[in-house]
Write an enzyme that holds these catalytic residues in place. Structure first.
Site, PDB file in Angstrom:
ATOM      1  N   THR A  12      -1.471   0.517   4.387  1.00  0.00           N
ATOM      2  CA  THR A  12      -0.581  -0.598   4.057  1.00  0.00           C
ATOM      3  C   THR A  12      -1.414  -1.731   3.462  1.00  0.00           C
ATOM      4  O   THR A  12      -2.607  -1.832   3.708  1.00  0.00           O
ATOM      5  CB  THR A  12       0.196  -1.103   5.290  1.00  0.00           C
ATOM      6  OG1 THR A  12      -0.709  -1.694   6.224  1.00  0.00           O
ATOM      7  CG2 THR A  12       0.950   0.041   5.969  1.00  0.00           C
ATOM      8  N   GLY A  13      -0.763  -2.561   2.677  1.00  0.00           N
ATOM      9  CA  GLY A  13      -1.518  -3.596   1.970  1.00  0.00           C
ATOM     10  C   GLY A  13      -2.476  -2.981   0.966  1.00  0.00           C
ATOM     11  O   GLY A  13      -3.589  -3.470   0.769  1.00  0.00           O
ATOM     12  N   ALA A  14      -2.036  -1.914   0.298  1.00  0.00           N
ATOM     13  CA  ALA A  14      -2.937  -1.116  -0.546  1.00  0.00           C
ATOM     14  C   ALA A  14      -3.087  -1.640  -1.960  1.00  0.00           C
ATOM     15  O   ALA A  14      -3.868  -1.082  -2.731  1.00  0.00           O
ATOM     16  CB  ALA A  14      -2.426   0.331  -0.599  1.00  0.00           C
ATOM     17  N   GLY A  17      -7.518  -6.084  -2.603  1.00  0.00           N
ATOM     18  CA  GLY A  17      -8.494  -6.375  -1.567  1.00  0.00           C
ATOM     19  C   GLY A  17      -8.968  -5.186  -0.764  1.00  0.00           C
ATOM     20  O   GLY A  17      -9.298  -4.120  -1.303  1.00  0.00           O
ATOM     21  N   ILE A  18      -9.001  -5.361   0.552  1.00  0.00           N
ATOM     22  CA  ILE A  18      -9.511  -4.344   1.467  1.00  0.00           C
ATOM     23  C   ILE A  18      -8.711  -3.049   1.362  1.00  0.00           C
ATOM     24  O   ILE A  18      -9.272  -1.952   1.362  1.00  0.00           O
ATOM     25  CB  ILE A  18      -9.486  -4.882   2.908  1.00  0.00           C
ATOM     26  CG1 ILE A  18     -10.499  -6.017   3.067  1.00  0.00           C
ATOM     27  CG2 ILE A  18      -9.769  -3.768   3.914  1.00  0.00           C
ATOM     28  CD1 ILE A  18     -10.350  -6.813   4.353  1.00  0.00           C
ATOM     29  N   GLY A  19      -7.402  -3.152   1.273  1.00  0.00           N
ATOM     30  CA  GLY A  19      -6.568  -1.964   1.197  1.00  0.00           C
ATOM     31  C   GLY A  19      -6.838  -1.148  -0.051  1.00  0.00           C
ATOM     32  O   GLY A  19      -6.935   0.083   0.002  1.00  0.00           O
ATOM     33  N   TYR A 155      -1.977 -17.762  10.923  1.00  0.00           N
ATOM     34  CA  TYR A 155      -2.878 -16.619  10.762  1.00  0.00           C
ATOM     35  C   TYR A 155      -3.612 -16.323  12.070  1.00  0.00           C
ATOM     36  O   TYR A 155      -3.640 -15.178  12.529  1.00  0.00           O
ATOM     37  CB  TYR A 155      -3.882 -16.907   9.645  1.00  0.00           C
ATOM     38  CG  TYR A 155      -4.748 -15.723   9.288  1.00  0.00           C
ATOM     39  CD1 TYR A 155      -4.267 -14.726   8.444  1.00  0.00           C
ATOM     40  CD2 TYR A 155      -6.043 -15.600   9.778  1.00  0.00           C
ATOM     41  CE1 TYR A 155      -5.049 -13.634   8.102  1.00  0.00           C
ATOM     42  CE2 TYR A 155      -6.834 -14.511   9.443  1.00  0.00           C
ATOM     43  CZ  TYR A 155      -6.338 -13.535   8.605  1.00  0.00           C
ATOM     44  OH  TYR A 155      -7.122 -12.450   8.296  1.00  0.00           O
TER      45      TYR A 155
END
Length: 318
Positions: A12-14, A17-19, A155
């Site tokens: 998820t969040g692909a 960034g990191i994803g 956050y």
């Protein structure tokens, strides 16, 4: 590794960034990827990139705040590839602003995405992992799962909550054959800061030094084989934890000074919800352009000056 035996990885969040970097790493190893974020167009860009690197990729647009959509994501992965080996819960949003200045809907949406999105992911994937008798659930938390800071209350709230959720779930999964791993990055050079909601009236930038997203992606890649429940990424900033635990007033003073003098700058920023409610139309880069040697040196000098100045100020007040 043959395609039949390559791992099935949901990220998820692909779309940035990191994803996005995590998807790349798995693709280079022939992984079968199920890519999720809110924008289909952005995901298609990443999916094509993964295919060119040697992986397979299925695109499933998903808003992780919608529990039904997250269950549909898990079902799509199983329908296409027959199982899920690794679920990477990485979707996240960021917001800057004093608590009393932040709109309540922005605060809620950050928590819904960063915390409840992970809860929805666990609810969706665990029945499949239990049926298989194996698999790994990787949750991406933060250094802010352990410490707070001014102007980022939604956050930090979401990441503190994620740590508590992960520790409870870890105990419940004992003996199940399912591994739960928590990745705790400090400042990472991704576009999340450009995308952040901002209600400070000032421009924002991350607290340096910013580590490469590749370091976090590598930690995620290692997680299924690791025996450690939690892995920090970005050791420089984790050094603040003892100060936070032993001398909270000192930590609060330093954190406030750094937010006011380093992370916030200028006076001309308009209030904006960023991408908290609306996804970018196109895929965002892996990096945000925040890593610069000059800023690392500046960060070190500022922290040292702030920490050294605090005892002197205390002595003068006596």
């Amino acid at each position: 590794m043959s395609a039949k035996h390559s791992p099935v990885v949901v990220v998820t969040g692909a779309s940035s960034g990191i994803g996005r970097e995590t998807a790349r790493l798995h693709a280079r190893r022939g992984g079968r990827l199920v890519l999720a974020s809110r924008s289909r167009a952005a995901l298609e860009t990443v999916a094509q990139e993964c295919r060119e690197l040697g992986g397979q990729a299925l695109v499933v647009p998903t808003d992780v705040t919608d529990e039904r959509a997250v269950h549909a994501l898990a079902a799509a992965a199983v329908s296409r590839f027959g199982r899920i080996d690794i679920w990477v819960g990485n979707a996240g949003t960021f917001a800057y602003g004093a608590f009393e200045d932040l709109p309540s809907d922005v605060f809620r949406q950050v928590v819904e995405t960063n915390l409840m999105g992970q809860v929805h992911g666990a609810r969706a994937v665990l029945p499949h992992l239990r049926r298989q008798g194996h698999g790994t659930l990787v949750l991406v938390g933060s250094l802010y799962s352990h410490v707070g800071s001014p102007a980022i209350s939604p956050y930090a709230t979401s990441k503190f909550g994620l740590l508590g959720f992960a520790e409870c779930l870890r105990a419940e999964l004992r003996g199940s054959g399912i591994r739960l791993r928590l990745i705790l990055p400090s400042t990472i050079d991704t576009p999340i800061y450009q995308h952040a909601a901002n209600f400070t009236g000032r421009r924002v930038r991350p607290l340096p030094p910013a580590s490469s997203p590749k370091r976090v992606a590598r930690a995620i890649l290692r997680a299924p084989r690791s025996h450690r429940f939690a892995a920090f990424v970005g050791r420089t900033q984790t050094a603040v934890r003892p100060v936070h635990d032993v001398a909270p007033p000192v930590y609060d003073a330093v954190a406030s000074w750094l937010m006011d003098h380093v992370e916030l700058h200028g006076r001309d920023a308009e209030a904006s919800p960023g991408t908290v409610f609306t996804a970018p139309e196109t895929a965002s880069p892996v990096t945000g352009g925040w890593r610069r040697t000059r800023r690392r040196v500046l960060f070190g000098a500022m922290v040292a000056a702030a920490v050294l100045a605090l005892p002197l100020r205390s002595e003068r007040r006596r």
